[in-house]
Enzyme design. Structure first.
Site, short mmCIF file in Angstrom:
data_model
loop_
_atom_site.label_atom_id
_atom_site.label_comp_id
_atom_site.label_asym_id
_atom_site.label_seq_id
_atom_site.Cartn_x
_atom_site.Cartn_y
_atom_site.Cartn_z
N MET A 183 13.45 24.08 3.31
CA MET A 183 12.73 23.40 2.23
C MET A 183 13.68 22.59 1.35
SD MET A 183 10.21 24.97 -0.69
CE MET A 183 9.04 25.70 0.42
N TYR A 187 17.11 29.12 9.36
CA TYR A 187 15.94 29.89 9.80
C TYR A 187 15.81 29.86 11.31
CZ TYR A 187 14.39 30.09 4.96
OH TYR A 187 14.32 30.34 3.62
N ARG A 215 -10.79 0.61 14.77
CA ARG A 215 -10.86 1.38 13.52
C ARG A 215 -11.95 0.74 12.66
NH1 ARG A 215 -4.76 2.09 11.37
NH2 ARG A 215 -5.33 -0.01 10.70
N LYS A 251 0.85 -1.20 0.00
CA LYS A 251 0.00 0.00 0.00
C LYS A 251 0.88 1.25 0.00
CE LYS A 251 -0.40 -0.18 5.03
NZ LYS A 251 -1.27 -0.52 6.17
C1 LIG Z 1 -0.55 -1.69 6.72
C2 LIG Z 1 -1.18 -2.95 7.10
C3 LIG Z 1 -0.40 -4.08 7.35
C4 LIG Z 1 1.12 -4.05 7.35
O1 LIG Z 1 1.56 -3.38 8.51
P1 LIG Z 1 3.12 -3.32 8.89
O2 LIG Z 1 3.15 -2.79 10.26
O3 LIG Z 1 3.75 -2.40 7.91
O4 LIG Z 1 3.62 -4.69 8.76
C5 LIG Z 1 -1.05 -5.28 7.62
N1 LIG Z 1 -2.40 -5.32 7.68
C6 LIG Z 1 -3.18 -4.24 7.47
C7 LIG Z 1 -4.65 -4.36 7.57
C8 LIG Z 1 -2.60 -3.02 7.18
O5 LIG Z 1 -3.37 -1.96 6.99
#
Ligand SMILES: *Cc1c(COP(=O)(O)O)cnc(C)c1O
Length: 356
Positions: free
Chosen positions: A301, A253, A130, A35
């Site tokens: 930046m 800065y 969640r 992802k």
């Molecule tokens: C992002 C995610 C993972 C992987 O998590 P890591 O901590 O990067 O291994 C696994 N399952 C779900 C549902 C996720 O959203």
């Protein structure tokens, strides 16, 4: 020559990290989580290095379609399922596995016109609060889905909130067992931390993300230092200017750093617009020509300033590693009050990327 910053993706490290996951969870299949554009590494750059995986897990249909267009035929899991019912047409067309976390999705699947039944991950809430069905609601959701002609294989899925803690999976695992009672179901529970540290969570499919990219799920590099996992991204640049400070001179800065004595510093072509964390304080580790030193003053930046006191021979053109094998992304992240995940994902589009 253009601006010298570059991110290098190490395909050998990606392969090695997947092999380590395989050893850690030898009896499970592996969803490689790609992802967020493979945690900032670029799906298109990394997926072939993971071609030994059993499936890819991600969020966006665009990312799933890209993998199918590249010729990936094995499973693809949508970790958050579909966001609108009209996505089911694409899920069907590209033969994606979707998670289901709410009743409206069950109804949508029941009413969809599909070319063939879909594989489903039933997402339960094991305590993170969640997404997902409460444990006591899982049985009902499961039976409703099981009864649908549109549903093929089903798996129970949960996600841990604190699997990096020694006791962090105990209560969630009890909730999973409560939900799974009487279902005799496949399970997919383990993120990276659980894959590494809680073998009792492995079951049928593990879902590692961050460890495939060689950073620690706990945010502490020491926790994976002996594992063989290797950083898959190096962010490097060069010194493009030198200043010789006198005692009392300010840097950057807000003059957030002041020299207490004569000091040589260098300007590095890397700033927060490249994805370097703006909150990194004076003292954040960095390598210059293979010598470990630290940042001084505020990140701007396009530049950060680094102390050249330990780097006698450094000058304009010296190589700088912002993170990679020598300076762990976990160490930069913890100095800046964040985690490696965020830094990887925040690599800016303006940074050229090479793969080796
Ligand atoms: C992002 C995610 C993972 C992987 O998590 P890591 O901590 O990067 O291994 C696994 N399952 C779900 C549902 C996720 O959203």
């Amino acid at each position: 020559m253009s601006r010298p910053i570059v991110a290098t993706i190490h395909t050998a490290a990606l392969r090695q990290n997947l092999a380590i996951v395989r050893q850690a969870a030898a009896n499970s299949r592996v969803w490689s989580v790609v992802k967020a554009n493979a945690y900032g590494h670029g799906i298109d750059r990394v997926w072939q290095s993971f071609s030994d995986t059993d499936g890819f897990a991600l969020l966006n249909l665009e990312e799933a379609i890209l993998l199918r267009e590249r010729g990936w035929k094995k499973p693809i899991l949508l970790l958050e399922g579909f966001f609108h019912r009209d996505e089911l047409e694409i899920i069907d067309r590209y033969r994606l596995t979707t998670s289901v976390h709410s009743n409206w999705q069950i109804k949508a699947i029941a009413e969809a016109q599909l070319s063939a039944p879909l594989d489903i991950y039933v997402k339960m809430n094991s305590g993170m609060n969640r997404l997902g069905f409460q444990p006591e609601m899982v049985y009902n959701a499961w039976q409703k889905l099981r009864a649908l002609d549109n549903v093929a294989e089903m798996t129970l899925m949960a996600h841990f909130a604190e699997a990096e803690q020694p006791e962090g999976v105990t209560v969630p695992m009890q909730r999973v067992e409560q939900a799974a009672e009487g279902l005799n179901c496949r399970r997919s529970l383990a993120n990276s931390a659980a894959t590494m540290w809680h073998p009792e969570t492995h079951f049928d499919w593990v879902r590692p993300g961050i460890i495939l990219y060689g950073a620690s799920p706990s945010g502490q590099w020491q926790d994976i230092a002996g594992s063989g996992l290797q950083p898959a991204m190096t962010l490097s640049s060069e010194i493009i200017g030198i200043q010789n400070l006198q005692a009392g001179d300010g840097v950057g800065y807000g003059s957030r750093y002041r020299a207490s004595a004569a000091q040589r510093i260098g300007a590095v072509a890397c700033g927060y617009a490249d994805g370097y964390p703006r909150h990194a304080p004076t003292g954040t580790p960095v390598m210059v020509d293979g010598v470990r030193t630290q940042t001084v003053g505020a990140v701007s930046m396009d530049m950060i300033m680094v102390d050249l006191t330990p780097c006698d021979r450094a000058g304009i053109g010296s190589k700088v590693e912002l993170w990679g094998n020598a300076v762990k992304i976990d160490d930069v992240a913890s100095a800046a009050g964040t985690v490696g995940y965020e830094l990887m994902c925040a690599l800016a589009p303006r940074v050229p990327v090479v793969t080796e």
